[in-house]
Structure formats: structure tokens, C-alpha cells
Scaffold this motif. Sequence first.
Motif, PDB file in Angstrom:
ATOM      1  N   THR A   1      44.703  40.246  33.641  1.00 35.43           N
ATOM      2  CA  THR A   1      43.466  39.264  33.680  1.00 35.43           C
ATOM      3  C   THR A   1      42.281  39.841  33.454  1.00 35.43           C
ATOM      4  O   THR A   1      41.540  39.372  32.845  1.00 35.43           O
ATOM      5  N   SER A   2      42.066  41.288  34.164  1.00 34.96           N
ATOM      6  CA  SER A   2      40.902  41.844  33.968  1.00 34.96           C
ATOM      7  C   SER A   2      40.517  42.380  32.285  1.00 34.96           C
ATOM      8  O   SER A   2      39.565  42.310  31.725  1.00 34.96           O
TER       9      SER A   2
ATOM     10  N   ILE B   1      36.462  46.742  40.018  1.00 35.16           N
ATOM     11  CA  ILE B   1      37.367  45.977  40.657  1.00 35.16           C
ATOM     12  C   ILE B   1      38.729  46.174  40.242  1.00 35.16           C
ATOM     13  O   ILE B   1      39.715  46.391  41.299  1.00 35.16           O
ATOM     14  N   ARG B   2      39.243  46.485  39.151  1.00 36.63           N
ATOM     15  CA  ARG B   2      40.391  47.055  38.736  1.00 36.63           C
ATOM     16  C   ARG B   2      40.943  48.353  39.472  1.00 36.63           C
ATOM     17  O   ARG B   2      41.890  48.669  39.709  1.00 36.63           O
ATOM     18  N   ARG B   3      39.758  49.244  39.058  1.00 31.58           N
ATOM     19  CA  ARG B   3      40.434  50.789  39.835  1.00 31.58           C
ATOM     20  C   ARG B   3      40.052  50.636  41.344  1.00 31.58           C
ATOM     21  O   ARG B   3      40.841  51.383  41.662  1.00 31.58           O
ATOM     22  N   GLU B   4      39.132  49.925  41.778  1.00 30.33           N
ATOM     23  CA  GLU B   4      38.673  50.238  43.578  1.00 30.33           C
ATOM     24  C   GLU B   4      39.022  49.220  43.879  1.00 30.33           C
ATOM     25  O   GLU B   4      40.198  48.676  44.337  1.00 30.33           O
ATOM     26  N   SER B   5      38.037  48.263  44.347  1.00 30.43           N
ATOM     27  CA  SER B   5      38.095  47.314  45.166  1.00 30.43           C
ATOM     28  C   SER B   5      37.032  46.366  44.830  1.00 30.43           C
ATOM     29  O   SER B   5      35.898  46.545  44.438  1.00 30.43           O
ATOM     30  N   ILE B   6      37.272  45.119  45.190  1.00 29.66           N
ATOM     31  CA  ILE B   6      36.118  43.911  44.956  1.00 29.66           C
ATOM     32  C   ILE B   6      34.908  44.398  46.104  1.00 29.66           C
ATOM     33  O   ILE B   6      33.850  43.975  45.907  1.00 29.66           O
ATOM     34  N   PHE B   7      35.435  44.965  47.174  1.00 29.45           N
ATOM     35  CA  PHE B   7      34.244  45.287  48.150  1.00 29.45           C
ATOM     36  C   PHE B   7      33.742  46.558  47.659  1.00 29.45           C
ATOM     37  O   PHE B   7      33.075  47.062  48.844  1.00 29.45           O
ATOM     38  N   SER B   8      33.454  47.135  46.689  1.00 24.47           N
ATOM     39  CA  SER B   8      32.793  48.311  46.357  1.00 24.47           C
ATOM     40  C   SER B   8      31.265  48.067  46.399  1.00 24.47           C
ATOM     41  O   SER B   8      30.867  47.010  45.974  1.00 24.47           O
TER      42      SER B   8
ATOM     43  N   PHE C   1      41.858  40.583  29.772  1.00 23.42           N
ATOM     44  CA  PHE C   1      41.350  39.290  29.167  1.00 23.42           C
ATOM     45  C   PHE C   1      39.951  38.838  29.357  1.00 23.42           C
ATOM     46  O   PHE C   1      39.317  38.532  28.529  1.00 23.42           O
ATOM     47  N   LEU C   2      39.585  38.977  30.644  1.00 22.86           N
ATOM     48  CA  LEU C   2      37.880  38.711  30.968  1.00 22.86           C
ATOM     49  C   LEU C   2      37.207  39.678  30.122  1.00 22.86           C
ATOM     50  O   LEU C   2      36.124  39.208  29.657  1.00 22.86           O
ATOM     51  N   SER C   3      37.665  40.788  30.358  1.00 28.63           N
ATOM     52  CA  SER C   3      36.679  42.032  29.306  1.00 28.63           C
ATOM     53  C   SER C   3      36.619  41.407  27.937  1.00 28.63           C
ATOM     54  O   SER C   3      35.443  41.516  27.352  1.00 28.63           O
ATOM     55  N   LEU C   4      37.764  41.016  27.276  1.00 30.97           N
ATOM     56  CA  LEU C   4      37.880  40.889  26.005  1.00 30.97           C
ATOM     57  C   LEU C   4      36.800  39.429  25.767  1.00 30.97           C
ATOM     58  O   LEU C   4      36.057  39.464  24.758  1.00 30.97           O
TER      59      LEU C   4
END
Length: 154
Positions: free
Chosen positions: A5-6, A74-81, A8-11
Motif C-alpha cells: 500500500t505504501s 510511517i512504513r519504517r517507524e509509526s504514524i505517531f512519529s 502504491f501510494l508513493s508511486l
Amino acid sequence: MQKITSVFLSLVLILIGTIVLLLCVFVLPRAAHITALIHPEVAYLKYPVLLGMYATALPFFYAIYETVTMIQVIRRESIFSTRIVEGLNYIKYCAFIIIGLYVLGISVLYYTNALPPAVSVAGLGIVIITIMVAAGAAFIKNVLNKTQLQLSNS
């Protein structure tokens, strides 16, 4: 699944940025030239309008860059970064810059009696969409801040 998903969104974001870049490079100058030929009374505004359009493209591209960066965080860490909150702030500021430049450009064209109805409708549409992006970024930022505060208190 999250990685797919990430990616795809980036592309999709990179594709949107590429399309806008191609429009800026190939379509805008041609459209300005044709408009200057059709309406010679406003031909003197060809380059100022092009400059204004290119000036609004810069924060747009920066906002796309920030969004792709946020997806990677978000993919590497967390959405709460905290980096996500900073990115949302940058996107909101880019939206405000775009809104300001469009309002200024439409105002100048209106006061010089060189604002065609199609341009005013398109500019108004871009301003409304950009306001929605700024409001969405601010809303998501506030939700993330509240969630981070609740997680730290519990």
C-alpha cells in the motif's frame, strides 16, 4: 500488505507530480502563447501569469515530496512519529502559499480587467481544493497530537 500500500501510494504521488511537471513544461507555455495570440490586448500578461503558475507549482512539488517522505516514515517507524506532524505542518503551509498566490493572481487579473471567466472558475476550483487539503492536514495533525497526548498520559 502495508508495504504494498505504501509503495502504491508513493508511486501514485510520483505519477501525479510527473504529470503536473509535464503540464508545467509543455502545456502551460503553449497555452500562454496561444492565449496571447488570441487575445493580443492581454499579451503583456503572458509571462507574469506563467511566472505565477510556476510559483504555485513549487510548493505543490514540495508538498508531494513531504507526503512521500511521510509515507516512508510511517512504513519504517509509526504514524505517531513527530516527523509526521512536521510534514503535515509543511503541507498546510504549502497549501496556504498556493492559496495566497492564487488569490493574489486572480485579484491582479481582475483589477486589470484581464480575467477570463474560465480562468476565474479554474482558479476558484484550485483555491477550494487547496483549502480542503490545508483543512485536512490540520485536522489529521490535531488528531495525531491528541492521540499522542492520550498515549503519553496512559
